[in-house]
Design an enzyme around this catalytic site. Structure first.
Site, PDB file in Angstrom:
ATOM      1  N   GLU A 297       2.357 -22.228  -9.644  1.00  0.00           N
ATOM      2  CA  GLU A 297       3.153 -21.371  -8.760  1.00  0.00           C
ATOM      3  C   GLU A 297       4.550 -21.056  -9.289  1.00  0.00           C
ATOM      4  OE1 GLU A 297       2.080 -19.836  -6.047  1.00  0.00           O
ATOM      5  OE2 GLU A 297       0.097 -20.773  -6.221  1.00  0.00           O
TER       6      GLU A 297
ATOM      7  N   SER B 127      -9.305 -62.481  41.014  1.00  0.00           N
ATOM      8  CA  SER B 127      -8.802 -63.866  40.891  1.00  0.00           C
ATOM      9  C   SER B 127      -8.028 -64.120  39.612  1.00  0.00           C
ATOM     10  CB  SER B 127      -9.980 -64.833  40.904  1.00  0.00           C
ATOM     11  OG  SER B 127     -10.614 -64.784  42.138  1.00  0.00           O
TER      12      SER B 127
END
Ligand SMILES: [Zn+2]
Ligand SMILES: [Zn+2]
Length: 773
Positions: A89, A350
């Site tokens: 690029e 419980s």
């Protein structure tokens, strides 16, 4: 010197006034001015990525624009990736100020010659500008882009600009950035890509539609290999490396984004807004394993109309949450799969009992062998039942906890007071309890409050951590907090021992045939209406919390902690830590063993022949002397008992009789359990007894009763030597009765006084209000 200084300042003045200087400096000043006036705000919206503790990706989210734009970190840009992308690029990326004047000039000449516009001169910086701010292709746009590119170069380093580029390049559809492409096409992180794969990913962005990965792989391979040969020519890599890359098959296809630990992922995304990468404590293999187990397990329960479960796994040593399964199937919309069962507020059943007894141990109220009566008890209108609707009479505290008996728990809480328990729960950061604290009463120990699986599991880690409570860690870099002392290490040790007992009813049915029993301490719970099944277990290394039920809140008769939640708890433990090498909890220095009377759990008196070993906390545990029997003076045939006032001069004997609480006598009577009664008191005795009056258990003092056709029950508990009681309504004798008998009467409407006297003249009154239609 002086003359020389004058000379040079003259030269400076002259030069500052020269037009050549201003020609050079003006554009530069103008640029800085414009940079302040129209700043370039670079804040791309990234996808949120949830990473596991090993850096692998658990879960990825689309960003706000519905794009896959995963954030690539600097260290993920490997030298090979950098080299290939720059070669392809922008070879002069590190040398230009955002634009390449040579290339730009060449392109300008070419464009004027051909009359066409091509963007051949774009640097990576300019491409970033275009990706951030797409514009029509005009000369004006090009000028703006040039300006923007210089701004980028002014404010960001080359590495950061390259990072923007790699994060923004398009891969077709809604996929942007090298990391998204790497993950969604190759199923791996960028730093694990091969040269062939990197080259593939560098050629796609220019032609994302014609080079569609997964669809045009053969064509892409041709293009890829062309570039690989160009890299070879540019001597970027060795020939051998290139040859290997050329021969590498292309296996890319569009994959699903990872979706492990969805509930935690959504939770953390919400808690950490605008954080592209959230690193967690989750162990990916363990998470996958527990998710799978939970899903399979709930599938087996579908026929019982039970559709959901949640599991959380905490490492006690680090307090890191290693697996987080909020529901059986996140993608099941019918059963509320997206509800996070780990944070849903439910009734604890419980499961708070271990904490209650732990506090009572620390307050010196009881020890594991302390006796407590599990008999029908009326707590000011609250008459709890046991899970199996049966009572056990006199039991030890350890039996009461291991068997999760309700009456003993409520009795201990009554003595402790709910506000003390609430204080501990607040310290353990129970959010809903904090909000409810003013409305909570004795029933909270049986599930009458709101908790989450997360809170409960964290509470149980304190038993494994010598009584200290620490925060749970979800963030990979969080350290174990210093923690706060919740209960003493000794008390934790006692609880650990009791919750490890396997002679208990909350083992799953036929567990020995079906399950391996892992070495863990655990407590089950079932909420009122059978809506929630809990089982929280731990060993030294891990604490696992399991909830099973329906998010819809529908109760199911078969639902209970022992049979429905515990098998999954055992499965998880057997999978993660079967035969844990860490060993078991060791007693701490202040734990002692002592002999106590088996009847009461108190220190033995002379008459306590049956003694057992019990644990005690030094300097804390009660040192009561046992009173399970008492000496009674009777006649020779043991038909009459005497007190010191009516004791004859001769012909009496001293005998031991059980010293039983009226409630236990009533229980034994009712269940036809034989026991030794104290003979009735000397009828000729004139002494007035003041203490030991009967206790009216029904009706409740101060209550209102709506009676239509029903009758009101009269019941009481009286001392061991009481044979008869007398019931009065509004001071009128109604009936003489056995103290254990329950009577039914029709009281008048209005305020009513009810009295009960025993055969020694001891009396008690209660007042009620009877209402009728
Ligand atoms: Zn005793
Ligand atoms: Zn007497």
């Amino acid at each position: 010197m002086k003359e020389g200084g004058q000379k040079s300042s003259n030269i400076l003045k002259k030069w500052l006034c020269s037009s050549r200087f201003w020609l050079l400096i003006t554009p530069f000043l103008l640029f800085l001015l414009l940079d302040v006036a129209i700043p370039f705000k670079v804040s791309p919206r990234y996808s949120t990525l949830i990473a596991a503790s090993d850096g692998t990706i658990l879960h990825a989210f689309l960003n706000d624009d519905d794009k896959w734009r995963l954030y690539t970190e600097l260290e993920e840009i490997t030298p090979v990736l950098r080299q290939t992308i720059l070669q392809k690029e922008d070879r002069y990326f590190y040398y230009h100020p955002g634009f390449n004047p040579v290339a730009l000039g060449r392109a300008f000449l070419k464009n004027t010659a051909t009359g066409r516009r091509s963007s051949g001169a774009s640097t990576i910086t300019m491409q970033v500008v275009r990706l951030l701010e797409p514009r029509q292709r005009t000369y004006l746009s090009k000028a703006i882009e040039l300006f923007r590119a210089m701004q980028l170069e002014l404010h960001y380093s080359k590495e950061e600009i390259l990072q923007f580029y790699l994060n923004l390049i398009p891969y077709g559809g809604n996929i942007e950035g090298i990391k998204s492409a790497s993950l969604l096409y190759f199923g791996k992180l960028p730093q694990l890509l091969s040269l062939a794969e990197i080259t593939t990913l560098t050629i796609i962005p220019n032609r994302p539609s014609s080079l569609r990965l997964g669809q045009k792989n053969a064509f892409i391979v041709q293009e890829r290999n062309k570039w690989l040969r160009r890299f070879e020519k540019a001597a970027l890599f060795d020939k051998q490396v290139i040859d290997d890359a050329v021969n590498e098959p292309l296996t890319a296809y569009r994959r699903e984004a990872p979706k492990l630990a969805p509930h935690l992922a959504f939770r953390l995304k919400k808690e950490h807004k605008n954080t592209p990468i959230i690193r967690t404590t989750i162990l990916p293999t363990r998470q996958a394993q527990v998710e799978q187990m939970t899903r399979n397990y709930v599938n087996r329960l579908q026929s019982m109309d039970i559709h959901n479960a949640a599991v959380i796994l905490v490492n006690n040593e680090t307090m890191r949450v290693e697996a987080y399964v909020g529901s059986a199937d996140f993608n099941n919309p019918y059963d509320g799969g997206q509800v996070d069962g780990i944070r849903a507020v439910r009734s604890p059943g419980s499961t708070l009992k271990p904490l209650l007894y732990a506090i009572a141990f620390d307050k010196g109220m009881i020890t594991p062998k302390s006796a407590i009566n599990d008999v029908l008890t009326n707590f000011g209108g609250f008459e709890p039942e046991n899970f199996d609707r049966r009572f056990n009479g006199k039991v030890t505290i350890e039996f009461a906890l291991a068997n999760s008996l309700n009456i003993p728990a409520v009795k201990v809480l009554k003595e402790l007071t709910p506000s003390v328990l609430i204080g501990y729960l607040k310290k353990a950061d129970f959010q809903t309890v904090k909000k409810q604290s003013k409305d909570l009463g004795l029933s909270m120990i049986l599930g009458g409050c709101g908790v989450t699986l997360e809170e409960l599991t964290r509470l149980f880690t304190s038993f494994a951590n010598e009584g200290k409570i620490h925060g749970l860690n979800y963030s990979a870099d969080a350290k174990k907090s210093k923690g706060e002392v919740l209960i003493s290490p000794e008390s934790a040790y006692l609880i650990n021992g009791i919750l490890t007992q396997i002679t208990r009813p909350d083992l799953p049915n036929n567990f020995d045939n079906t399950y391996h029993l892992p070495r863990i301490a655990w407590k089950t719970g079932t909420s009122y209406g059978k809506k929630d099944a809990w089982s929280i277990g731990y060993n030294r290394r891990y604490t696992v919390g399991v909830w099973v039920g329906n998010f819809s809140g529908v109760g199911v008769p078969e639902l209970n902690g022992a049979n429905i939640a515990t098998p999954l708890l055992f499965d998880v433990f057997n999978a993660i830590d079967y035969n844990s090498p860490t060993g078991w909890f060791k007693p701490t220095t202040d734990i002692t063993r002592r002999k106590v009377c088996a009847e009461s759990g108190d220190l033995p008196a002379k008459f306590c022949t049956h003694q057992v070993l019990d644990y005690a906390i030094m300097g804390i545990s009660p040192t009561r002397r046992c009173q399970h029997s008492k000496w009674v003076l009777t006649d020779k045939n043991a038909e009459i008992s005497y007190c010191t006032q009516c004791l004859p001069d001769s012909g009496y004997v001293r005998k031991l009789y059980p010293n039983m609480a009226p409630e236990l006598i009533a229980y034994n009577e009712l269940n036809h359990i034989p026991f030794q009664r104290i003979p009735p008191h000397n009828p000729k005795c004139t002494r007035v007894f003041e203490v030991g009056a009967p206790l009216i258990t029904s009706p409740n003092d101060g209550s209102e009763y709506f009676l239509e056709n029903q009758e009101l029950q009269l019941a009481c508990q009286a001392g061991n030597d009481v044979r008869e009681v007398y019931w009065y309504i509004n001071d009128k004798l109604i009936q003489k009765a056995n103290p254990q008998a329950a009577l039914f009467v029709k009281p008048p409407v209005g305020k009513v006084k009810i009295s009960c006297s025993d055969d020694k003249g001891r009396n008690v009154d209660v007042f009620i209000k009877v209402l009728s239609r």
